[in-house]
Design a protein around this motif. Sequence first.
Motif, short mmCIF file in Angstrom:
data_model
loop_
_atom_site.label_atom_id
_atom_site.label_comp_id
_atom_site.label_asym_id
_atom_site.label_seq_id
_atom_site.Cartn_x
_atom_site.Cartn_y
_atom_site.Cartn_z
N TYR A 25 0.83 -1.21 0.00
CA TYR A 25 0.00 0.00 0.00
C TYR A 25 0.86 1.26 0.00
CZ TYR A 25 -3.42 3.47 1.41
OH TYR A 25 -4.20 4.59 1.47
N ALA A 26 1.98 1.24 0.73
CA ALA A 26 2.89 2.40 0.74
C ALA A 26 3.47 2.65 -0.64
CB ALA A 26 4.00 2.17 1.76
N TYR A 27 3.83 1.57 -1.33
CA TYR A 27 4.38 1.73 -2.68
C TYR A 27 3.32 2.29 -3.63
CZ TYR A 27 6.26 0.61 -7.27
OH TYR A 27 6.70 0.69 -8.56
N ARG A 28 2.07 1.80 -3.50
CA ARG A 28 1.00 2.32 -4.35
C ARG A 28 0.77 3.81 -4.09
NH1 ARG A 28 -3.43 0.51 -7.18
NH2 ARG A 28 -5.25 1.88 -7.15
N THR A 29 0.79 4.20 -2.82
CA THR A 29 0.62 5.62 -2.47
C THR A 29 1.76 6.46 -3.03
OG1 THR A 29 -0.51 4.96 -0.44
CG2 THR A 29 0.30 7.22 -0.56
N HIS A 30 2.97 5.95 -2.90
CA HIS A 30 4.13 6.69 -3.44
C HIS A 30 4.03 6.83 -4.95
CE1 HIS A 30 8.24 7.95 -4.17
NE2 HIS A 30 8.38 6.94 -5.00
N ARG A 31 3.62 5.75 -5.61
CA ARG A 31 3.50 5.80 -7.07
C ARG A 31 2.43 6.80 -7.49
NH1 ARG A 31 2.47 0.09 -9.31
NH2 ARG A 31 0.44 0.52 -8.34
N ALA A 32 1.30 6.82 -6.78
CA ALA A 32 0.25 7.80 -7.09
C ALA A 32 0.73 9.22 -6.86
CB ALA A 32 -0.99 7.51 -6.24
N TYR A 33 1.53 9.41 -5.80
CA TYR A 33 2.07 10.74 -5.53
C TYR A 33 3.02 11.19 -6.64
CZ TYR A 33 5.01 14.32 -3.41
OH TYR A 33 5.73 15.47 -3.16
N VAL A 34 3.84 10.27 -7.12
CA VAL A 34 4.76 10.61 -8.21
C VAL A 34 3.99 10.98 -9.47
CG1 VAL A 34 6.54 9.68 -9.75
CG2 VAL A 34 6.67 9.24 -7.30
N VAL A 35 2.94 10.20 -9.78
CA VAL A 35 2.13 10.50 -10.97
C VAL A 35 1.46 11.86 -10.84
CG1 VAL A 35 0.09 9.79 -12.28
CG2 VAL A 35 1.77 8.08 -11.56
N GLU A 36 0.91 12.14 -9.66
CA GLU A 36 0.26 13.43 -9.44
C GLU A 36 1.26 14.58 -9.54
OE1 GLU A 36 -2.45 15.71 -6.03
OE2 GLU A 36 -1.70 13.68 -5.71
N THR A 37 2.47 14.36 -9.01
CA THR A 37 3.50 15.40 -9.12
C THR A 37 3.87 15.66 -10.57
OG1 THR A 37 4.38 14.74 -6.96
CG2 THR A 37 5.82 16.05 -8.38
N GLU A 38 4.00 14.59 -11.35
CA GLU A 38 4.31 14.77 -12.77
C GLU A 38 3.17 15.50 -13.49
OE1 GLU A 38 5.04 10.86 -14.19
OE2 GLU A 38 7.08 10.74 -13.36
N GLN A 39 1.93 15.16 -13.15
CA GLN A 39 0.80 15.85 -13.78
C GLN A 39 0.78 17.33 -13.41
OE1 GLN A 39 -2.64 13.63 -12.53
NE2 GLN A 39 -2.40 12.05 -14.10
N ARG A 40 1.09 17.61 -12.14
CA ARG A 40 1.14 19.02 -11.74
C ARG A 40 2.25 19.76 -12.48
NH1 ARG A 40 0.35 18.90 -5.12
NH2 ARG A 40 -1.84 18.26 -5.13
N ALA A 41 3.38 19.08 -12.66
CA ALA A 41 4.48 19.72 -13.39
C ALA A 41 4.07 19.99 -14.84
CB ALA A 41 5.72 18.83 -13.34
N LEU A 42 3.36 19.02 -15.45
CA LEU A 42 2.90 19.22 -16.82
C LEU A 42 1.88 20.35 -16.89
CD1 LEU A 42 2.51 15.51 -18.04
CD2 LEU A 42 4.30 17.15 -18.66
N GLU A 43 0.97 20.39 -15.90
CA GLU A 43 -0.02 21.48 -15.88
C GLU A 43 0.65 22.83 -15.68
OE1 GLU A 43 -2.81 20.52 -12.88
OE2 GLU A 43 -3.70 18.82 -13.97
N ALA A 44 1.67 22.86 -14.80
CA ALA A 44 2.40 24.11 -14.59
C ALA A 44 3.12 24.53 -15.87
CB ALA A 44 3.40 23.95 -13.45
N GLU A 45 3.71 23.55 -16.57
CA GLU A 45 4.38 23.88 -17.82
C GLU A 45 3.39 24.38 -18.86
OE1 GLU A 45 7.30 21.65 -21.11
OE2 GLU A 45 6.61 20.60 -19.31
N ARG A 46 2.21 23.71 -18.90
CA ARG A 46 1.19 24.17 -19.85
C ARG A 46 0.69 25.56 -19.49
NH1 ARG A 46 -1.34 19.93 -19.78
NH2 ARG A 46 -2.82 20.34 -18.11
N ALA A 47 0.54 25.81 -18.18
CA ALA A 47 0.09 27.15 -17.75
C ALA A 47 1.13 28.20 -18.10
CB ALA A 47 -0.17 27.14 -16.24
N CYS A 48 2.42 27.84 -17.95
CA CYS A 48 3.48 28.79 -18.32
C CYS A 48 3.42 29.08 -19.82
CB CYS A 48 4.84 28.22 -17.93
SG CYS A 48 5.16 28.23 -16.15
N GLY A 49 3.17 28.02 -20.61
CA GLY A 49 3.06 28.23 -22.05
C GLY A 49 1.88 29.12 -22.40
N GLU A 50 0.75 28.90 -21.72
CA GLU A 50 -0.42 29.75 -21.97
C GLU A 50 -0.15 31.19 -21.54
OE1 GLU A 50 -3.54 27.88 -19.89
OE2 GLU A 50 -3.78 26.20 -21.32
#
Length: 403
Positions: free
Chosen positions: A163-188
């Motif tokens: 369960y800890a590994y699943r939580t960590h993996r979800a956190y990493v995915v969410e962090t990557e999505q936030r980074a992509l959203e931030a990059e997209r927001a910077c582009g906009e």
Amino acid sequence: MNNRPMSPKDWGIDVALAVAALLFGCVQLMVTSSSLVVHDLALRQYLGTVNVVPDASVFVALALTTLPLVARRRFPWPVFLFVMVVFLGLQSSFRGLSLTMIGPAVALYTIASERGRVEALVAAVLAVGGLLFVDMSARTASLIFFTRFQNIAFAAAAALAGYAYRTHRAYVVETEQRALEAERACGEEAARRVEEARVRIAREVHDITAHSLSAVSIQAAAAERLIDRDPEAAKQAIATARTTAKDALEEIRSMIGVLRCDDVAETEPTAGTERMEDLAVYLRNAGVETILDRGGYDRSRVPAYVDVALYGIAREAATNIVRHADARTAVMRLTLDGSTARLDIEDDGRGRGDAVTPGGHGIAGMAERVGLLDGTFWAGNRAQGGFAVRVGLPLGGTGASHV
């Protein structure tokens, strides 16, 4: 069954894990059945581990609890139930020997990491329940208690780790999505700034060309009328038109120079109210008697961005007077009223009516500039006839952040 795609690398990892689990179980079985762990003969006799030699059936049972891990990520529940049932069913079949918990623990870890919290909890409850009530092969109550406690601890640790590994993996995915959203927001944001710069440059070019071409057109018309009657006056009008066109070209060249990436842009200061006299001359040359009043204005007290904005608005108003107003007189007045710089421009022309060119951007451009600086703007027909523009810009405040 998981519908997740499995690459050859994933299958290779699971095969290697199953083989490693089998080898670990074999080594553990050989070590615990020998004197390497418990050296005291009397204690070994008490525990019932003397002269215990694993046979082939023990290793077959061990393989049944580890080799199915090859399919653990594709079929997590079937693999877990199979290895758990085999482990519990064969646990008491070998006197003096205890099968390793490695296979069921890895299967439980896989469910916790692949299937989520609820299914991990259900699998952990099933594993702990089975371990609590299964018969053990040990001969003493203390050894049975120790083995049962050890296996339950392994099961709980496997579920928590998965369960800890699943939580960590979800956190990493969410962090990557936030980074992509931030990059997209910077582009906009960059695109928005580019669009604002484009509109601003278009407005400046409009102001320069409208102002200058109107003056050139007026001087050319005057030269055409005077060329036969007064050649000297015609030459003067042509010289004025040429000077005006040259100045306009220099201003446009200076503006476009900032857009070049490979050249050094020109860095001359933007024109401010020190050139208001040029606007008065421009109006007078167009046949409009002009009064310029700057007595109540102190340029040293006015921020540069406010001063430049006032001049740009005055230039646009002067252009509109020449092009649309058909005025005979005009008044331009600059004053300071406390913490506000004011610009008033009036003429006695026809005002804002049907004769005004449709689709123009002059008034809208003035209002936009004033709005960016948090100022006040009014433009409309005067009661006594003609048209007026009144602007008030604060000398400081939030408007400065827009410049």
